[in-house]
Motif scaffolding. Structure first.
Motif, PDB file in Angstrom:
ATOM      1  N   THR A  34      -2.794   1.493  -4.658  1.00 39.67           N
ATOM      2  CA  THR A  34      -3.065   2.913  -4.481  1.00 39.67           C
ATOM      3  C   THR A  34      -4.551   3.217  -4.360  1.00 39.67           C
ATOM      4  O   THR A  34      -5.369   2.642  -5.069  1.00 39.67           O
ATOM      5  CB  THR A  34      -2.438   3.721  -5.651  1.00 39.67           C
ATOM      6  OG1 THR A  34      -2.922   5.051  -5.600  1.00 39.67           O
ATOM      7  CG2 THR A  34      -2.804   3.151  -7.001  1.00 39.67           C
ATOM      8  N   GLY A  35      -4.853   4.121  -3.426  1.00 37.86           N
ATOM      9  CA  GLY A  35      -6.227   4.591  -3.273  1.00 37.86           C
ATOM     10  C   GLY A  35      -6.475   5.768  -4.197  1.00 37.86           C
ATOM     11  O   GLY A  35      -5.580   6.192  -4.938  1.00 37.86           O
ATOM     12  N   HIS A  36      -7.661   6.291  -4.160  1.00 35.63           N
ATOM     13  CA  HIS A  36      -8.015   7.436  -5.007  1.00 35.63           C
ATOM     14  C   HIS A  36      -7.088   8.618  -4.704  1.00 35.63           C
ATOM     15  O   HIS A  36      -6.823   8.932  -3.563  1.00 35.63           O
ATOM     16  CB  HIS A  36      -9.474   7.840  -4.727  1.00 35.63           C
ATOM     17  CG  HIS A  36      -9.909   9.024  -5.533  1.00 35.63           C
ATOM     18  ND1 HIS A  36     -10.044   8.963  -6.902  1.00 35.63           N
ATOM     19  CD2 HIS A  36     -10.204  10.298  -5.167  1.00 35.63           C
ATOM     20  CE1 HIS A  36     -10.424  10.152  -7.338  1.00 35.63           C
ATOM     21  NE2 HIS A  36     -10.530  10.972  -6.303  1.00 35.63           N
TER      22      HIS A  36
ATOM     23  N   GLU B 111      -5.171  -0.018  -8.552  1.00 36.24           N
ATOM     24  CA  GLU B 111      -6.044   0.901  -7.818  1.00 36.24           C
ATOM     25  C   GLU B 111      -6.996   0.094  -6.937  1.00 36.24           C
ATOM     26  O   GLU B 111      -7.459  -0.978  -7.322  1.00 36.24           O
ATOM     27  CB  GLU B 111      -6.841   1.752  -8.812  1.00 36.24           C
ATOM     28  CG  GLU B 111      -5.991   2.807  -9.513  1.00 36.24           C
ATOM     29  CD  GLU B 111      -6.835   3.692 -10.415  1.00 36.24           C
ATOM     30  OE1 GLU B 111      -7.606   4.514  -9.875  1.00 36.24           O
ATOM     31  OE2 GLU B 111      -6.735   3.542 -11.646  1.00 36.24           O
ATOM     32  N   LYS B 112      -7.262   0.616  -5.753  1.00 36.16           N
ATOM     33  CA  LYS B 112      -8.230  -0.033  -4.848  1.00 36.16           C
ATOM     34  C   LYS B 112      -9.638   0.307  -5.309  1.00 36.16           C
ATOM     35  O   LYS B 112      -9.880   1.441  -5.688  1.00 36.16           O
ATOM     36  CB  LYS B 112      -8.037   0.474  -3.418  1.00 36.16           C
ATOM     37  CG  LYS B 112      -6.713   0.101  -2.777  1.00 36.16           C
ATOM     38  CD  LYS B 112      -6.676   0.720  -1.375  1.00 36.16           C
ATOM     39  CE  LYS B 112      -5.357   0.470  -0.700  1.00 36.16           C
ATOM     40  NZ  LYS B 112      -5.289   1.106   0.631  1.00 36.16           N
TER      41      LYS B 112
ATOM     42  N   ASP C 218       0.862  -1.185   0.000  1.00 36.82           N
ATOM     43  CA  ASP C 218       0.000   0.000   0.000  1.00 36.82           C
ATOM     44  C   ASP C 218       0.896   1.233   0.000  1.00 36.82           C
ATOM     45  O   ASP C 218       1.907   1.276   0.710  1.00 36.82           O
ATOM     46  CB  ASP C 218      -0.887  -0.025   1.256  1.00 36.82           C
ATOM     47  CG  ASP C 218      -1.863   1.147   1.280  1.00 36.82           C
ATOM     48  OD1 ASP C 218      -2.248   1.617   0.201  1.00 36.82           O
ATOM     49  OD2 ASP C 218      -2.225   1.588   2.385  1.00 36.82           O
TER      50      ASP C 218
ATOM     51  N   PHE D  61       1.133  -0.679 -10.710  1.00 41.60           N
ATOM     52  CA  PHE D  61       0.316  -0.364  -9.542  1.00 41.60           C
ATOM     53  C   PHE D  61      -1.131  -0.754  -9.801  1.00 41.60           C
ATOM     54  O   PHE D  61      -1.587  -0.825 -10.934  1.00 41.60           O
ATOM     55  CB  PHE D  61       0.434   1.118  -9.166  1.00 41.60           C
ATOM     56  CG  PHE D  61      -0.050   2.078 -10.208  1.00 41.60           C
ATOM     57  CD1 PHE D  61      -1.386   2.477 -10.254  1.00 41.60           C
ATOM     58  CD2 PHE D  61       0.827   2.609 -11.153  1.00 41.60           C
ATOM     59  CE1 PHE D  61      -1.838   3.367 -11.210  1.00 41.60           C
ATOM     60  CE2 PHE D  61       0.385   3.500 -12.116  1.00 41.60           C
ATOM     61  CZ  PHE D  61      -0.954   3.885 -12.145  1.00 41.60           C
TER      62      PHE D  61
ATOM     63  N   THR E  72      -3.857   8.969  -5.358  1.00 45.25           N
ATOM     64  CA  THR E  72      -2.420   8.748  -5.167  1.00 45.25           C
ATOM     65  C   THR E  72      -1.761   8.199  -6.434  1.00 45.25           C
ATOM     66  O   THR E  72      -0.718   7.583  -6.401  1.00 45.25           O
ATOM     67  CB  THR E  72      -2.156   7.779  -3.989  1.00 45.25           C
ATOM     68  OG1 THR E  72      -2.903   6.583  -4.204  1.00 45.25           O
ATOM     69  CG2 THR E  72      -2.518   8.386  -2.665  1.00 45.25           C
ATOM     70  N   ILE E  73      -2.420   8.457  -7.570  1.00 45.45           N
ATOM     71  CA  ILE E  73      -1.871   7.969  -8.854  1.00 45.45           C
ATOM     72  C   ILE E  73      -0.490   8.564  -9.113  1.00 45.45           C
ATOM     73  O   ILE E  73       0.426   7.866  -9.567  1.00 45.45           O
ATOM     74  CB  ILE E  73      -2.827   8.287 -10.029  1.00 45.45           C
ATOM     75  CG1 ILE E  73      -4.190   7.623  -9.811  1.00 45.45           C
ATOM     76  CG2 ILE E  73      -2.233   7.845 -11.351  1.00 45.45           C
ATOM     77  CD1 ILE E  73      -4.190   6.122  -9.832  1.00 45.45           C
TER      78      ILE E  73
ATOM     79  N   ALA F 275      -8.861  -3.679  -5.883  1.00 39.05           N
ATOM     80  CA  ALA F 275      -8.099  -4.320  -6.958  1.00 39.05           C
ATOM     81  C   ALA F 275      -9.003  -5.110  -7.898  1.00 39.05           C
ATOM     82  O   ALA F 275      -9.917  -5.800  -7.464  1.00 39.05           O
ATOM     83  CB  ALA F 275      -7.049  -5.242  -6.353  1.00 39.05           C
TER      84      ALA F 275
ATOM     85  N   ALA G 196       1.924   6.693  -7.306  1.00 44.68           N
ATOM     86  CA  ALA G 196       2.118   5.376  -7.925  1.00 44.68           C
ATOM     87  C   ALA G 196       3.103   5.481  -9.091  1.00 44.68           C
ATOM     88  O   ALA G 196       3.965   4.616  -9.273  1.00 44.68           O
ATOM     89  CB  ALA G 196       0.787   4.822  -8.400  1.00 44.68           C
TER      90      ALA G 196
END
Length: 199
Positions: free
Chosen positions: A80-82, A101-102, A52, A99, A84-85, A104, A88
């Motif tokens: 990565t959550g919203h 995205e959550k 994470d 990476f 945090t691209i 997954a 990433a």
């Protein structure tokens, strides 16, 4: 099959990822922080780590950097959550292979796991080979190493003999010894082995 590690401070995310991966036939080990991961995992063995990005204490990017500093064959996938691209993308620059995205996506995760496992096994085998070659080089005497480098430079025995100011027969014996210790039959094989040791 490679070892698989999940590191996320959110237990719900860990549980759902673990459940998804177990459904694909994997047996992941889970950790809620970087410290537990670093104390319990042998970074010199092949494997895949899904980290994470945003965690308290040591975050995913710092953990990735520590893994890479150890010259580990582990393949790293960032989670990565919203929002945090951009982080990433930064992680990719530090050596992560991709990476997710959550939450997954199962299909993407499965494809990534195959790719990551192969990459890690390749890296591990390369390191093992390089280590074996380094041990063989270390078994050579300083003179044998001199002769080996001259042979690799394409020099003839009589030229090497003149440069080192020793008899050509002695060079031939050194050359024979180099081939034996390096476990090769010819100069092409020797050159290939030496290429393996280069980073």
């Amino acid at each position: 099959m490679c070892n698989l590690y999940l590191v996320d401070d959110d237990q719900d995310v860990l549980d759902s990822l673990k459940w998804m991966l177990e459904g694909m036939g994997y047996a992941p080990q889970t950790f809620t922080n970087a410290s537990c991961f670093l104390t319990q995992v042998d970074l010199h063995l092949p494997g895949v780590a899904i980290l994470d990005i945003q965690m308290p204490g040591v975050d995913g990017i710092e953990l990735l950097q520590q893994i890479k500093q150890q010259d580990s064959p582990l393949s790293v996938i960032m989670l990565t959550g919203h929002g945090t691209i951009s982080m990433a993308v930064q992680a990719l620059q530090h050596g992560a292979i991709d990476f997710l995205e959550k939450p997954a996506d199962g299909d993407k995760l499965q494809a990534l796991m195959k790719k990551a496992s192969l990459m890690s096994l390749d890296a591990y085998q390369h390191k093992e080979k390089a280590s074996s070659v380094a041990q063989r080089i270390a078994s050579l005497t300083p003179r044998e190493q001199q002769v080996m480098h001259a042979v690799l430079a394409g020099k003839l025995n009589k030229v090497i003999a003149a440069e080192l100011n020793i008899a050509q027969r002695t060079i031939e014996l050194h050359r024979q010894k180099v081939m034996q210790k390096m476990q090769v039959n010819n100069v092409a094989e020797l050159a290939y082995l030496m290429a393996i040791t280069k980073p």
